[in-house]
Design an enzyme around this catalytic site. Sequence first.
Site, mmCIF file in Angstrom:
data_model
loop_
_atom_site.group_PDB
_atom_site.id
_atom_site.type_symbol
_atom_site.label_atom_id
_atom_site.label_comp_id
_atom_site.label_asym_id
_atom_site.label_seq_id
_atom_site.Cartn_x
_atom_site.Cartn_y
_atom_site.Cartn_z
ATOM 1 N N ASP A 8 57.446 45.827 0.237
ATOM 2 C CA ASP A 8 56.633 45.591 1.448
ATOM 3 C C ASP A 8 55.550 44.534 1.237
ATOM 4 O OD1 ASP A 8 58.040 47.660 2.604
ATOM 5 O OD2 ASP A 8 56.386 49.095 2.592
ATOM 6 N N HIS A 9 54.903 44.588 0.044
ATOM 7 C CA HIS A 9 53.755 43.691 -0.155
ATOM 8 C C HIS A 9 54.154 42.221 -0.216
ATOM 9 C CE1 HIS A 9 50.851 46.771 -0.263
ATOM 10 N NE2 HIS A 9 51.289 47.336 -1.360
ATOM 11 N N ARG A 17 50.537 34.060 6.426
ATOM 12 C CA ARG A 17 50.546 32.689 6.916
ATOM 13 C C ARG A 17 51.597 32.463 7.997
ATOM 14 N NH1 ARG A 17 47.719 28.988 3.509
ATOM 15 N NH2 ARG A 17 48.437 27.408 4.965
ATOM 16 N N ARG A 48 53.933 45.302 10.460
ATOM 17 C CA ARG A 48 52.877 44.533 9.793
ATOM 18 C C ARG A 48 53.400 43.813 8.543
ATOM 19 N NH1 ARG A 48 49.019 49.323 7.541
ATOM 20 N NH2 ARG A 48 49.051 49.891 9.736
ATOM 21 N N HIS A 49 54.473 44.318 7.941
ATOM 22 C CA HIS A 49 55.040 43.584 6.793
ATOM 23 C C HIS A 49 56.535 43.372 6.978
ATOM 24 C CE1 HIS A 49 55.302 47.759 5.583
ATOM 25 N NE2 HIS A 49 54.053 47.820 5.153
ATOM 26 N N GLU A 69 62.020 53.588 4.463
ATOM 27 C CA GLU A 69 60.950 54.512 4.879
ATOM 28 C C GLU A 69 60.677 54.297 6.357
ATOM 29 O OE1 GLU A 69 57.406 53.935 2.645
ATOM 30 O OE2 GLU A 69 58.381 54.236 0.728
ATOM 31 N N THR A 99 47.671 52.102 4.085
ATOM 32 C CA THR A 99 48.963 52.476 3.511
ATOM 33 C C THR A 99 49.197 53.932 3.912
ATOM 34 O OG1 THR A 99 50.233 52.681 1.459
ATOM 35 C CG2 THR A 99 47.879 53.121 1.294
ATOM 36 N N THR A 100 50.393 54.464 3.619
ATOM 37 C CA THR A 100 50.691 55.837 4.015
ATOM 38 C C THR A 100 49.674 56.795 3.391
ATOM 39 O OG1 THR A 100 52.987 55.173 3.954
ATOM 40 C CG2 THR A 100 52.559 57.521 4.171
ATOM 41 N N GLY A 191 50.835 55.242 -5.599
ATOM 42 C CA GLY A 191 49.748 55.010 -6.553
ATOM 43 C C GLY A 191 50.160 55.064 -8.014
ATOM 44 N N GLY A 212 55.442 50.413 -5.611
ATOM 45 C CA GLY A 212 55.282 49.132 -4.929
ATOM 46 C C GLY A 212 54.109 48.345 -5.462
ATOM 47 N N HIS A 213 52.896 48.763 -5.086
ATOM 48 C CA HIS A 213 51.708 47.948 -5.289
ATOM 49 C C HIS A 213 51.517 47.487 -6.738
ATOM 50 C CE1 HIS A 213 47.382 47.018 -5.559
ATOM 51 N NE2 HIS A 213 47.618 46.479 -4.383
HETATM 52 N N1 PXP Z 1 56.479 56.198 -1.484
HETATM 53 C C1 PXP Z 1 56.089 56.155 -0.191
HETATM 54 C C2 PXP Z 1 56.658 57.149 0.754
HETATM 55 C C3 PXP Z 1 55.172 55.179 0.264
HETATM 56 O O1 PXP Z 1 54.800 55.157 1.549
HETATM 57 C C4 PXP Z 1 54.667 54.246 -0.662
HETATM 58 C C5 PXP Z 1 53.689 53.211 -0.208
HETATM 59 O O2 PXP Z 1 54.317 52.263 0.570
HETATM 60 C C6 PXP Z 1 55.123 54.313 -2.003
HETATM 61 C C7 PXP Z 1 56.009 55.313 -2.381
HETATM 62 C C8 PXP Z 1 54.681 53.338 -3.023
HETATM 63 O O3 PXP Z 1 53.311 53.423 -3.232
HETATM 64 P P1 PXP Z 1 52.575 52.317 -4.086
HETATM 65 O O4 PXP Z 1 52.645 51.047 -3.316
HETATM 66 O O5 PXP Z 1 51.195 52.861 -4.200
HETATM 67 O O6 PXP Z 1 53.307 52.219 -5.394
#
Ligand code: PXP
Length: 238
Positions: A8-9, A17, A48-49, A69, A99-100, A191, A212-213
């Site tokens: 997503d990021h 941009r 948004r993404h 998701e 974020t969620t 996280g 993700g992040h």
């Molecule tokens: N799992 C779910 C259901 C999420 O919504 C997210 C965040 O998008 C993640 C995992 C991954 O979280 P993070 O970006 O903090 O690694």
Amino acid sequence: MRLSLNVDHIATIRNARGETQPDPVTAALLAEQAGVDGIVVHLREDRRHINERDVRLLRELITTKLNLEMAATEEILKIACDVGPELVTIVPEKRQELTTEGGLNVIDNVSLIRDTISELHKYDIEVSLFIEPDIRQIDVAAEIESDFVEIHTGIFANAISEEEQFDELDRIRTSVKHAKKLGLGINAGHGLNYQNIKVFREIQDVDEVSIGHAIIARSVFVGIKQAVKEMYDLIKFG
Ligand code: PXP
């Protein structure tokens, strides 16, 4: 423990941009070359993404598994049934959140979630519910025939003392055992990063972590393949 990457990021940076780069689909393909087991995207109501075109391109191009998701809304459900990801993870969604935030309340939304699961099953799409490590939520998830639960690891990840982290890890461990006994598949995420994964990997019976992040942030400095490989090494060897 398998690893799936949330891209997503990458789309967040692209959209900043309003251009075409960086491309989340390219990121997914490079991550697959680095050995990732699956790709995760969250198609949000406000787009948004990730957008619908990204989801459709990923469906065409990736060779691992697509985990979509989504909130349990009619609009996104239709798209999911049409696209056919291997797994849909139902998450709560608020417009204002960054974020969620927190897991789904399956107990209070049981009929909507049951109907969403049953519709997805008609299209042979497996379903996971993103929930807190809470035995009551897990019981209801199993009752309404979810295939997986994804345990929300946010409290563990944000713990500010070792004691708090240990307590939350214990709650997660108990929940995972319970879900396993009920025959559910078990994912986990939110996280997780290069530090806390060393502790988290000790939990038995988690099928897959969704990250993700942390990986995308590291990839800015070392490239996405290296960032994925470093996380894999930590999952395997600590
Ligand atoms: N799992 C779910 C259901 C999420 O919504 C997210 C965040 O998008 C993640 C995992 C991954 O979280 P993070 O970006 O903090 O690694």
